[in-house]
Design a protein around this motif. Structure first.
Motif, PDB file in Angstrom:
ATOM      1  N   ALA A  77       0.849  -1.395  -0.149  1.00  0.00           N
ATOM      2  CA  ALA A  77      -0.140  -0.102   0.166  1.00  0.00           C
ATOM      3  C   ALA A  77       0.975   1.290  -0.014  1.00  0.00           C
ATOM      4  CB  ALA A  77      -0.930  -0.013   1.199  1.00  0.00           C
ATOM      5  N   ILE A  78       1.968   1.266   0.744  1.00  0.00           N
ATOM      6  CA  ILE A  78       2.938   2.416   0.885  1.00  0.00           C
ATOM      7  C   ILE A  78       3.743   2.667  -0.379  1.00  0.00           C
ATOM      8  CG2 ILE A  78       4.815   3.478   2.007  1.00  0.00           C
ATOM      9  CD1 ILE A  78       4.058   1.860   4.651  1.00  0.00           C
ATOM     10  N   LEU A  79       3.981   1.364  -1.154  1.00  0.00           N
ATOM     11  CA  LEU A  79       4.551   1.769  -2.488  1.00  0.00           C
ATOM     12  C   LEU A  79       3.549   2.129  -3.539  1.00  0.00           C
ATOM     13  CD1 LEU A  79       6.932  -1.637  -2.740  1.00  0.00           C
ATOM     14  CD2 LEU A  79       7.635   0.671  -2.481  1.00  0.00           C
ATOM     15  N   ASN A  80       2.374   1.751  -3.516  1.00  0.00           N
ATOM     16  CA  ASN A  80       1.337   2.174  -4.296  1.00  0.00           C
ATOM     17  C   ASN A  80       1.275   3.719  -4.234  1.00  0.00           C
ATOM     18  OD1 ASN A  80       0.824  -0.155  -5.984  1.00  0.00           O
ATOM     19  ND2 ASN A  80      -0.427  -1.035  -4.313  1.00  0.00           N
ATOM     20  N   TYR A  81       1.430   4.316  -2.878  1.00  0.00           N
ATOM     21  CA  TYR A  81       1.208   5.704  -2.649  1.00  0.00           C
ATOM     22  C   TYR A  81       2.655   6.267  -3.394  1.00  0.00           C
ATOM     23  CZ  TYR A  81       0.620  10.034  -0.695  1.00  0.00           C
ATOM     24  OH  TYR A  81       0.410  11.375  -0.469  1.00  0.00           O
ATOM     25  N   VAL A  82       3.498   5.807  -2.958  1.00  0.00           N
ATOM     26  CA  VAL A  82       4.742   6.609  -3.298  1.00  0.00           C
ATOM     27  C   VAL A  82       5.167   6.486  -4.914  1.00  0.00           C
ATOM     28  CG1 VAL A  82       5.846   6.359  -0.844  1.00  0.00           C
ATOM     29  CG2 VAL A  82       6.595   4.652  -2.920  1.00  0.00           C
ATOM     30  N   GLU A  83       4.649   5.512  -5.466  1.00  0.00           N
ATOM     31  CA  GLU A  83       4.726   5.586  -6.974  1.00  0.00           C
ATOM     32  C   GLU A  83       4.240   6.769  -7.460  1.00  0.00           C
ATOM     33  OE1 GLU A  83       3.377   1.218  -7.772  1.00  0.00           O
ATOM     34  OE2 GLU A  83       5.226   1.186  -8.921  1.00  0.00           O
ATOM     35  N   GLY A  84       3.144   7.380  -6.747  1.00  0.00           N
ATOM     36  CA  GLY A  84       2.823   8.594  -7.423  1.00  0.00           C
ATOM     37  C   GLY A  84       3.689   9.533  -7.960  1.00  0.00           C
ATOM     38  N   LEU A  85       4.934   9.387  -7.638  1.00  0.00           N
ATOM     39  CA  LEU A  85       6.129  10.162  -8.318  1.00  0.00           C
ATOM     40  C   LEU A  85       6.420   9.884  -9.491  1.00  0.00           C
ATOM     41  CD1 LEU A  85       9.167   9.659  -5.390  1.00  0.00           C
ATOM     42  CD2 LEU A  85       7.680  11.884  -5.817  1.00  0.00           C
ATOM     43  N   SER A  86       5.779   8.843 -10.092  1.00  0.00           N
ATOM     44  CA  SER A  86       6.134   8.548 -11.632  1.00  0.00           C
ATOM     45  C   SER A  86       5.654   9.723 -12.664  1.00  0.00           C
ATOM     46  CB  SER A  86       5.683   7.065 -11.937  1.00  0.00           C
ATOM     47  OG  SER A  86       4.163   7.208 -11.842  1.00  0.00           O
ATOM     48  N   VAL A  87       4.712  10.345 -12.021  1.00  0.00           N
ATOM     49  CA  VAL A  87       4.089  11.455 -13.006  1.00  0.00           C
ATOM     50  C   VAL A  87       4.756  12.671 -13.184  1.00  0.00           C
ATOM     51  CG1 VAL A  87       1.843  10.554 -12.615  1.00  0.00           C
ATOM     52  CG2 VAL A  87       2.610  12.481 -11.283  1.00  0.00           C
ATOM     53  N   VAL A  88       5.771  12.929 -11.999  1.00  0.00           N
ATOM     54  CA  VAL A  88       6.662  13.970 -12.161  1.00  0.00           C
ATOM     55  C   VAL A  88       7.692  14.055 -13.406  1.00  0.00           C
ATOM     56  CG1 VAL A  88       8.181  15.234 -10.736  1.00  0.00           C
ATOM     57  CG2 VAL A  88       6.466  13.920  -9.423  1.00  0.00           C
ATOM     58  N   ASP A  89       7.579  15.007 -13.991  1.00  0.00           N
ATOM     59  CA  ASP A  89       8.661  15.083 -14.968  1.00  0.00           C
ATOM     60  C   ASP A  89       9.825  15.889 -14.741  1.00  0.00           C
ATOM     61  OD1 ASP A  89       7.167  14.433 -17.214  1.00  0.00           O
ATOM     62  OD2 ASP A  89       6.205  16.127 -17.629  1.00  0.00           O
ATOM     63  N   ILE A  90      10.952  15.081 -14.751  1.00  0.00           N
ATOM     64  CA  ILE A  90      12.156  15.599 -14.327  1.00  0.00           C
ATOM     65  C   ILE A  90      13.056  16.335 -15.470  1.00  0.00           C
ATOM     66  CG2 ILE A  90      14.366  14.979 -13.437  1.00  0.00           C
ATOM     67  CD1 ILE A  90      12.416  14.201 -11.499  1.00  0.00           C
ATOM     68  N   PRO A  91      13.016  17.758 -15.396  1.00  0.00           N
ATOM     69  CA  PRO A  91      13.624  18.518 -16.508  1.00  0.00           C
ATOM     70  C   PRO A  91      15.191  17.801 -16.715  1.00  0.00           C
ATOM     71  CG  PRO A  91      13.112  19.875 -14.616  1.00  0.00           C
ATOM     72  CD  PRO A  91      12.624  18.528 -14.327  1.00  0.00           C
ATOM     73  N   ASP A  92      15.714  17.973 -18.010  1.00  0.00           N
ATOM     74  CA  ASP A  92      17.125  17.348 -18.136  1.00  0.00           C
ATOM     75  C   ASP A  92      18.148  18.057 -17.123  1.00  0.00           C
ATOM     76  OD1 ASP A  92      15.880  15.704 -19.903  1.00  0.00           O
ATOM     77  OD2 ASP A  92      16.550  17.118 -21.542  1.00  0.00           O
ATOM     78  N   GLY A 145       5.636  15.669  -1.403  1.00  0.00           N
ATOM     79  CA  GLY A 145       6.469  15.659  -0.354  1.00  0.00           C
ATOM     80  C   GLY A 145       6.455  14.242   0.374  1.00  0.00           C
ATOM     81  N   ILE A 146       5.394  13.793   0.549  1.00  0.00           N
ATOM     82  CA  ILE A 146       5.195  12.560   1.525  1.00  0.00           C
ATOM     83  C   ILE A 146       5.767  11.325   0.606  1.00  0.00           C
ATOM     84  CG2 ILE A 146       3.457  10.738   2.407  1.00  0.00           C
ATOM     85  CD1 ILE A 146       3.143  13.099   4.227  1.00  0.00           C
ATOM     86  N   ASN A 147       5.978  11.163  -0.668  1.00  0.00           N
ATOM     87  CA  ASN A 147       6.162  10.349  -1.460  1.00  0.00           C
ATOM     88  C   ASN A 147       7.696  10.526  -1.198  1.00  0.00           C
ATOM     89  OD1 ASN A 147       3.846  11.703  -2.576  1.00  0.00           O
ATOM     90  ND2 ASN A 147       3.562   9.982  -4.173  1.00  0.00           N
ATOM     91  N   VAL A 148       8.244  11.450  -1.631  1.00  0.00           N
ATOM     92  CA  VAL A 148       9.639  11.569  -1.491  1.00  0.00           C
ATOM     93  C   VAL A 148      10.224  11.128   0.012  1.00  0.00           C
ATOM     94  CG1 VAL A 148      11.554  13.183  -1.671  1.00  0.00           C
ATOM     95  CG2 VAL A 148       9.745  13.333  -3.468  1.00  0.00           C
ATOM     96  N   TYR A 149       9.537  11.781   0.861  1.00  0.00           N
ATOM     97  CA  TYR A 149       9.998  11.463   2.305  1.00  0.00           C
ATOM     98  C   TYR A 149      10.231   9.913   2.472  1.00  0.00           C
ATOM     99  CZ  TYR A 149      10.139  11.543   7.442  1.00  0.00           C
ATOM    100  OH  TYR A 149      10.618  11.468   8.535  1.00  0.00           O
ATOM    101  N   TYR A 150       9.100   9.242   2.278  1.00  0.00           N
ATOM    102  CA  TYR A 150       9.209   7.937   2.698  1.00  0.00           C
ATOM    103  C   TYR A 150       9.839   6.947   1.856  1.00  0.00           C
ATOM    104  CZ  TYR A 150       6.288   8.790   6.554  1.00  0.00           C
ATOM    105  OH  TYR A 150       5.885   9.178   7.817  1.00  0.00           O
ATOM    106  N   LEU A 151      10.736   7.662   0.767  1.00  0.00           N
ATOM    107  CA  LEU A 151      11.698   6.754   0.048  1.00  0.00           C
ATOM    108  C   LEU A 151      13.225   7.413   0.632  1.00  0.00           C
ATOM    109  CD1 LEU A 151      10.063   6.727  -3.195  1.00  0.00           C
ATOM    110  CD2 LEU A 151      10.600   4.657  -2.024  1.00  0.00           C
ATOM    111  N   VAL A 152      13.276   8.498   0.736  1.00  0.00           N
ATOM    112  CA  VAL A 152      14.479   9.014   0.972  1.00  0.00           C
ATOM    113  C   VAL A 152      14.874   8.622   2.822  1.00  0.00           C
ATOM    114  CG1 VAL A 152      16.062  11.003   1.663  1.00  0.00           C
ATOM    115  CG2 VAL A 152      14.644  10.891  -0.583  1.00  0.00           C
ATOM    116  N   ALA A 153      13.790   9.023   3.680  1.00  0.00           N
ATOM    117  CA  ALA A 153      14.063   8.760   4.922  1.00  0.00           C
ATOM    118  C   ALA A 153      14.109   7.488   5.307  1.00  0.00           C
ATOM    119  CB  ALA A 153      12.755   9.389   5.614  1.00  0.00           C
ATOM    120  N   THR A 154      13.408   6.360   4.461  1.00  0.00           N
ATOM    121  CA  THR A 154      13.237   5.056   5.090  1.00  0.00           C
ATOM    122  C   THR A 154      14.641   4.398   4.358  1.00  0.00           C
ATOM    123  OG1 THR A 154      12.093   4.506   3.102  1.00  0.00           O
ATOM    124  CG2 THR A 154      11.019   4.693   5.126  1.00  0.00           C
TER     125      THR A 154
END
Lengths: 97, 499
Positions: A33-48, B306-315
């Protein structure tokens, strides 16, 4: 992403944690459940040109200057088990090897 | 918060120098109040049995010599993840049972060198992992405003200590909001300094790139002096920055509400925020505007991650930092393990609580082969974007105002079954850690249920003084009542509290 119980047990071994069966079952659901939440990061575009956080704060190194440190007796003072000036732990090598 | 001797550090110093009270008298007052209230609040994990002796020694010295600092004789409590030589440091974990510290944290040592009296060590979520102090192996701390509610966390004991008047000053640590959220829940001021301001040496490491030590105090002026005392370069922590701590005093003196540019990220005042908190902050915004502050609309587009980043970096960092607890050199070890591997694994399984294990597993996974790029590396890149958003916003404003917590203090057990909902308590505070910025929570009164509300200020790097002055001005607008201490000792000293 959903982890399997086998994934969790693998990570537990890497973490030197002996999970009980019940713990492994529960952690499998919770960590998925936590991984599914943190995977929300995949939508962020990272500028070069973006640097990662590590590059913004490079690890600083201390100069290699000798200075007093913990004495052997001090280091051993809290040992759960000791033998003379050594920490005693279960045998690592077989007898005679 | 109130005590019969003084209401501020400056007043304490005057009273001491004019011999209106002795240090022993003050020390005994706080110790006996702690003895009376600790059975119901569970604020302290250990009491310093040497505190009265130290107070007497200070009194004896004060007969002949002038005090070297306002802090000489000042009572302080410290979070039990800060080391003090010869005393236990438990981190509220079974794995450190029996451990006695071999050194003193730099921040604590600097206060001790000015003459503070450490009264005791305060409860926390195990290894500072949590937002309610429910993860302590020694039972939760209760909120002085309502014993059925959590005090916040992880520095819940230190926040409750100041709120309940067990000490006028306490130290906590803040990795994602662990000073500011309990400060809001307990109705006191709590400050997380700029990363690098205060040495982390002697703070048991959770997430080394995010952890900072900071004070809880009755006012910004008192917190300012504590910060100045603890700050500055330390050869034992390579991330400390060589800046003059006195710059915080100048920042404090030169800041006024009139003309201050307050950044408002409107998106953070919308969905997900408790209505009574939103209303109180609207009232605060109007009051500040009425006194000549100017609102500046800012956007922090990446803060919602922020929460997404935190729970990867901090853990990830925690999984590495906590590998040192293996039962070999100190603390708890299982009896009669089958072999060395079993000794490590069973010691750690029995020694750590659930939340710590969850974070170690998550961090180990995020760093494991095949997943590091998608999880840990990606998180570090988004972290850089979060910081960039803030630095761009600070080109147009002097500080940013947000809520400290999305909800008032919640009930025990309300979030323990769902780790994610607990993590979301830190949604407003976590980005200041990720961006390395100073931030504080200041009380803005109580809600209709008698629970405290906090306002959160985030500033550019090294702007602690400016934030603290604004906090004092804000506190002046919302005088706080005193918590009625429950559980049979409303006055703190009735029969039920004596043991």
């Amino acid at each position: 992403m959903n982890l399997s119980k086998a994934d969790v047990l693998h990570v537990a071994r890497l973490s030197a944690l002996a999970l009980t069966e019940a713990e492994a079952d529960r952690m499998t659901g919770e960590i998925s459940a936590i991984l599914n939440y943190v995977e929300g990061l995949s939508v962020v575009d990272i500028p070069d040109e973006s640097q990662d956080g590590a590059a913004l704060s490079p690890t600083l190194l201390a100069t290699d200057t000798p200075s007093p440190s913990l004495s052997p007796e001090g280091a051993l003072a809290g040992a759960p088990d000791r033998s003379g000036s050594f920490f005693r732990v279960p045998r690592i090598l077989e007898e005679g090897r | 918060m109130k005590n019969p001797f003084f209401s501020s550090l400056a007043e304490f110093a005057r009273g001491r120098d004019e011999r209106r009270f002795s240090i022993e008298e003050v020390t005994r007052y706080f110790l006996s109040r702690t003895e009376a209230l600790n059975p119901s609040l569970n604020v302290c994990l250990s009491i310093n049995q040497n505190a009265v002796n130290r107070a007497r020694q200070i009194d004896a010295r004060l007969v002949r010599n002038k005090a070297i600092s306002p802090f000489t004789g000042y009572p302080v409590m410290i979070k039990d993840n800060l080391e003090m030589e010869g005393y236990p440091t438990t981190c509220a974990s079974r794995i450190l049972s029996g451990y006695l510290s071999r050194r003193t944290a730099t921040a604590v040592a600097r206060l001790l060198s000015l003459g503070v009296v450490v009264l005791g060590k305060t409860n926390l979520d195990e290894f500072a992992m949590g937002s309610s102090t429910e993860n302590s192996a020694f039972g939760p701390t209760r909120n002085p405003w309502n014993p059925a509610r959590v005090p916040g966390g992880s520095s819940g004991g230190s926040a409750a200590a100041v709120a309940a008047g067990l000490a006028p000053l306490s130290l906590g640590s803040d990795t994602g909001g662990s000073i500011r959220q309990p400060a809001a829940f307990c109705g006191v001021l709590g400050v997380k300094p700029t990363y690098g301001r205060i040495s982390r040496s002697g703070l048991v490491a959770f997430s080394s790139s995010l952890d900072q030590i900071g004070p809880f105090a009755g006012s910004g002026a008192d917190a300012l002096e504590a910060l100045v005392a603890m700050s500055g370069k330390d050869p034992l922590d390579m991330t400390t920055v060589d800046r003059d701590p006195a710059e915080m005093r100048s920042g404090y003196q030169s800041t006024e509400v009139m003309g201050a540019r307050i950044g408002i990220p409107e998106a953070l005042f919308g969905e997900g925020l408790d209505g009574s908190i939103r209303e109180r902050l609207k009232d605060l915004r109007d009051a500040l505007s009425g006194e000549g502050a100017r609102e500046v609309s800012v956007t922090l587009p990446h803060s919602r991650f922020g929460i997404n980043v935190y729970y990867l970096v901090a853990t990830s960092e925690a999984s590495s930092n906590l590998s040192r607890f293996d039962g070999v050199r100190y603390g708890f070890r299982v009896k009669n393990p089958a072999d060395l591997r079993a000794m490590y694994e069973e010691t750690r399984d029995q020694g750590f609580g659930d939340e710590v294990k969850r974070r170690i597993l998550l961090g180990t996974f995020a760093l494991s082969a095949g997943y590091q790029e998608a999880f840990y590396r990606k998180a570090r890149k988004v972290q850089a974007l979060i910081r960039r958003d803030f630095l761009e916003a600070f080109e147009r404003c002097d500080m940013i105002l947000t809520p400290t917590s999305p909800t008032p203090p919640f009930a025990f057990g309300e979030k323990t079954g769902d780790p994610l909902s607990m993590y979301l308590s830190d949604v407003y505070t976590i980005t200041a850690n990720l961006a390395g910025l100073p931030a504080l929570s200041v009380p803005v009164g109580i809600d209709s249920h008698g629970l405290p509300i906090g306002a959160h200020l985030i500033g550019p790097p090294w702007s602690e003084g400016r934030l603290l002055k604004m906090a004092d001005r804000i506190a002046g607008l919302y005088p706080m009542p005193l918590p009625e201490l429950h559980a049979g000792h409303a006055d703190g000293f009735s029969e039920g509290g004596r043991r």
